[in-house]
Design a protein around this motif. Structure first.
Motif, PDB file in Angstrom:
ATOM      1  N   PRO A 119     -10.413  -0.787   5.707  1.00 17.55           N
ATOM      2  CA  PRO A 119      -9.271  -0.783   5.174  1.00 17.55           C
ATOM      3  C   PRO A 119      -8.195  -0.961   6.460  1.00 17.55           C
ATOM      4  O   PRO A 119      -8.404  -0.542   7.642  1.00 17.55           O
ATOM      5  N   ASP A 120      -7.169  -1.790   6.037  1.00 13.59           N
ATOM      6  CA  ASP A 120      -6.221  -1.860   6.913  1.00 13.59           C
ATOM      7  C   ASP A 120      -5.244  -0.518   7.001  1.00 13.59           C
ATOM      8  O   ASP A 120      -4.606  -0.375   8.149  1.00 13.59           O
ATOM      9  N   LEU A 121      -5.536   0.201   6.082  1.00 11.88           N
ATOM     10  CA  LEU A 121      -4.562   1.409   6.136  1.00 11.88           C
ATOM     11  C   LEU A 121      -5.215   2.835   5.388  1.00 11.88           C
ATOM     12  O   LEU A 121      -5.596   2.350   4.180  1.00 11.88           O
ATOM     13  N   LEU A 122      -5.618   3.778   6.081  1.00 15.50           N
ATOM     14  CA  LEU A 122      -6.166   4.767   5.522  1.00 15.50           C
ATOM     15  C   LEU A 122      -5.517   6.022   5.051  1.00 15.50           C
ATOM     16  O   LEU A 122      -4.385   6.285   5.858  1.00 15.50           O
ATOM     17  N   LEU A 123      -5.476   6.257   3.824  1.00 14.18           N
ATOM     18  CA  LEU A 123      -4.502   7.424   3.106  1.00 14.18           C
ATOM     19  C   LEU A 123      -5.300   8.549   2.913  1.00 14.18           C
ATOM     20  O   LEU A 123      -6.474   8.595   2.324  1.00 14.18           O
ATOM     21  N   LEU A 124      -4.920   9.699   3.456  1.00 12.67           N
ATOM     22  CA  LEU A 124      -5.678  11.030   3.263  1.00 12.67           C
ATOM     23  C   LEU A 124      -4.603  11.942   2.747  1.00 12.67           C
ATOM     24  O   LEU A 124      -3.570  12.370   3.345  1.00 12.67           O
ATOM     25  N   ASP A 125      -5.122  12.580   1.676  1.00  6.03           N
ATOM     26  CA  ASP A 125      -4.280  13.415   0.704  1.00  6.03           C
ATOM     27  C   ASP A 125      -5.097  14.956   1.130  1.00  6.03           C
ATOM     28  O   ASP A 125      -5.797  15.276   0.327  1.00  6.03           O
ATOM     29  N   GLU A 126      -4.377  15.541   1.862  1.00  3.42           N
ATOM     30  CA  GLU A 126      -4.978  16.878   2.248  1.00  3.42           C
ATOM     31  C   GLU A 126      -6.313  17.138   2.371  1.00  3.42           C
ATOM     32  O   GLU A 126      -7.121  17.667   1.628  1.00  3.42           O
ATOM     33  N   PRO A 127      -7.089  16.193   3.583  1.00  2.00           N
ATOM     34  CA  PRO A 127      -8.571  16.275   3.580  1.00  2.00           C
ATOM     35  C   PRO A 127      -9.421  17.455   3.875  1.00  2.00           C
ATOM     36  O   PRO A 127     -10.496  17.623   3.595  1.00  2.00           O
ATOM     37  N   MET A 128      -8.424  18.329   4.592  1.00  2.00           N
ATOM     38  CA  MET A 128      -9.039  19.620   4.913  1.00  2.00           C
ATOM     39  C   MET A 128      -8.744  20.772   4.047  1.00  2.00           C
ATOM     40  O   MET A 128      -9.415  22.115   4.403  1.00  2.00           O
ATOM     41  N   ALA A 129      -7.846  20.698   2.994  1.00  2.00           N
ATOM     42  CA  ALA A 129      -7.584  21.782   2.355  1.00  2.00           C
ATOM     43  C   ALA A 129      -8.715  22.532   1.597  1.00  2.00           C
ATOM     44  O   ALA A 129      -8.874  23.543   1.281  1.00  2.00           O
ATOM     45  N   ALA A 130      -9.697  21.643   1.190  1.00  2.00           N
ATOM     46  CA  ALA A 130     -10.957  22.384   0.412  1.00  2.00           C
ATOM     47  C   ALA A 130     -12.035  22.850   1.380  1.00  2.00           C
ATOM     48  O   ALA A 130     -13.142  23.495   0.754  1.00  2.00           O
ATOM     49  N   LEU A 131     -11.777  22.653   2.681  1.00  5.05           N
ATOM     50  CA  LEU A 131     -13.040  23.037   3.654  1.00  5.05           C
ATOM     51  C   LEU A 131     -12.771  24.567   4.184  1.00  5.05           C
ATOM     52  O   LEU A 131     -11.358  24.898   4.120  1.00  5.05           O
ATOM     53  N   ASP A 132     -13.955  25.034   4.294  1.00  4.19           N
ATOM     54  CA  ASP A 132     -13.871  26.325   5.036  1.00  4.19           C
ATOM     55  C   ASP A 132     -13.368  26.479   6.200  1.00  4.19           C
ATOM     56  O   ASP A 132     -13.339  25.452   7.055  1.00  4.19           O
ATOM     57  N   ILE A 133     -13.311  27.646   6.895  1.00  9.01           N
ATOM     58  CA  ILE A 133     -12.629  27.832   8.282  1.00  9.01           C
ATOM     59  C   ILE A 133     -13.784  27.133   9.407  1.00  9.01           C
ATOM     60  O   ILE A 133     -13.316  26.749  10.530  1.00  9.01           O
ATOM     61  N   HIS A 134     -14.777  27.207   8.969  1.00 10.80           N
ATOM     62  CA  HIS A 134     -15.897  26.476   9.787  1.00 10.80           C
ATOM     63  C   HIS A 134     -15.960  24.847   9.912  1.00 10.80           C
ATOM     64  O   HIS A 134     -16.031  24.147  10.992  1.00 10.80           O
ATOM     65  N   ALA A 135     -15.636  24.286   8.400  1.00  9.09           N
ATOM     66  CA  ALA A 135     -15.973  22.766   8.297  1.00  9.09           C
ATOM     67  C   ALA A 135     -14.523  22.300   8.801  1.00  9.09           C
ATOM     68  O   ALA A 135     -14.585  21.199   9.212  1.00  9.09           O
ATOM     69  N   ALA A 136     -13.314  22.751   8.511  1.00 13.21           N
ATOM     70  CA  ALA A 136     -12.073  22.323   8.712  1.00 13.21           C
ATOM     71  C   ALA A 136     -11.965  21.881  10.307  1.00 13.21           C
ATOM     72  O   ALA A 136     -11.540  20.597  10.528  1.00 13.21           O
ATOM     73  N   PRO A 137     -12.349  22.697  11.267  1.00 18.65           N
ATOM     74  CA  PRO A 137     -12.333  22.051  12.687  1.00 18.65           C
ATOM     75  C   PRO A 137     -13.039  20.876  12.837  1.00 18.65           C
ATOM     76  O   PRO A 137     -12.540  20.102  13.877  1.00 18.65           O
TER      77      PRO A 137
END
Length: 349
Positions: free
Chosen positions: A154-172
């Motif tokens: 893609p020329d432009l990547l759109l990310l809509d809260e990609p970390m919101a559903a991840l736990d505290i270990h996966a988000a970092p």
């Protein structure tokens, strides 16, 4: 400019204009219902605005000022949208999920798989190539979704809260991955987390009620916020008012501090300071030190780490539980919020 957007949608009270430079990552901040996801949907072609135009790398995405209207289909825009839910195809393994993008554009099966393996390696998921989505953890599935989005080129990547559903270990882990793959890449990331903005974004816009309330370089916006939402994200008290020769006149009275530049008297200005710099008294202190003393009625008391955050409208102070017990503070108590002038930053708004 890499991306230029002007769009309005009356039904959602949405009216926005923004420009992005080549290679820039933009963070979009704002409260729920501010229009952040609407912005991504308009750019991706999932939502049609009432008016406006948009171009991406010289390609017209839509233009309602021309006759007839111009509207580019979502699959032809050169954008990729990554949401909270990875939305992987459940009947395909990780490799085939990632290969789907290039394959759908006519790339051969062998080359599509080669591209997919490259992005699986880049997202540290190459060992998961043969697994189906049901066999992946939330963090693993989201990393495969990032690989799938990038494999489409893609020329432009759109990310809509990609970390919101991840736990505290996966988000970092996801945050570190995005920092790597977004380098010198055009991307827009919607987030509620100030750490995402600080780590990933070159610039920030704050949206409120479908409009952009402030914009600028990430650290500038968070160090010198002009909206209550941005100040809250940055962990600052923000009091706005009118510049005076001695400081800033606010609803709580005059506040003195350090101004990074000369403030024209009579102009709009703000005072920003950290809750930890504020002490709370029931009576004015009389030790002779030059301080700001702001009198206000306490509205809320809430835990904040090892401290208690004392709120009085727009004011907040962090005090120890022992100090709270000694003062006997409860909502409705009239108190003095006291802080040194050296702890206050003054600037024009």
């Amino acid at each position: 400019m890499s991306l230029q957007v002007e769009a309005s949608l009356e039904a959602r009270n949405f009216n926005i204009a923004l420009d992005m430079a080549p290679g820039e990552t933009l963070a979009v901040l704002g409260p729920n219902g501010a229009g952040k996801s609407t912005l991504l949907s308009v750019i991706a072609g999932l939502l049609k605005p009432d008016a406006g135009s948009a171009t991406l790398n010289g390609r017209t995405l839509f233009d309602f000022s021309s006759t007839p209207d111009r509207w580019l289909a979502p699959h032809a825009r050169g954008t990729a949208l990554l949401a909270q839910d990875p939305l992987l195809f459940p009947h395909l393994n990780a490799l085939e999920n990632v290969a789907f993008g290039p394959r759908s554009t006519g790339v051969s099966k062998a080359e599509s798989r080669s591209i997919a393996r490259h992005w699986l390696a880049a997202t540290d998921t190459e060992l998961l190539a043969d697994r189906r989505p049901g066999e992946l953890s939330g963090g693993q599935a989201q990393r495969v979704a990032v690989a799938r989005a990038l494999a489409a080129g893609p020329d432009l990547l759109l990310l809509d809260e990609p970390m919101a559903a991840l736990d505290i270990h996966a988000a970092p882990l996801m945050r570190r991955l995005l920092k790597h793959v977004l380098a010198d890449r055009n991307a827009i990331i919607v987030t509620h987390d100030v750490l995402d903005a600080l780590m990933l974004a070159d610039s920030v816009i704050v949206m409120e009620d479908g409009q952009v309330s402030e914009a600028g370089a990430t650290r500038e916006v968070l160090n010198r916020p002009r909206s209550g939402f941005a100040a809250g994200l940055a962990g600052l008290n923000l009091l706005t008012g009118t510049a005076r020769a001695e400081g800033v006149e606010t609803r709580y009275g005059l506040i003195t501090g350090t101004a990074e530049e000369q403030l024209p008297p009579g102009g709009p200005a703000a005072a920003a300071f950290r809750p930890a710099a504020v002490s709370v008294y029931l009576d004015p202190p009389h030790d002779g030190s030059p301080r700001n003393m702001l009198r206000a009625a306490i509205t809320d008391l809430e835990p904040h780490g090892d401290a208690i955050r004392v709120r009085a409208g727009e004011l907040a102070a962090d005090i120890t539980p022992a100090a709270l017990a000694d003062l006997g503070l409860v909502p409705g108590t009239e108190a003095y919020f006291v802080l040194k002038a050296t702890a206050v930053t003054l600037y024009g708004t």
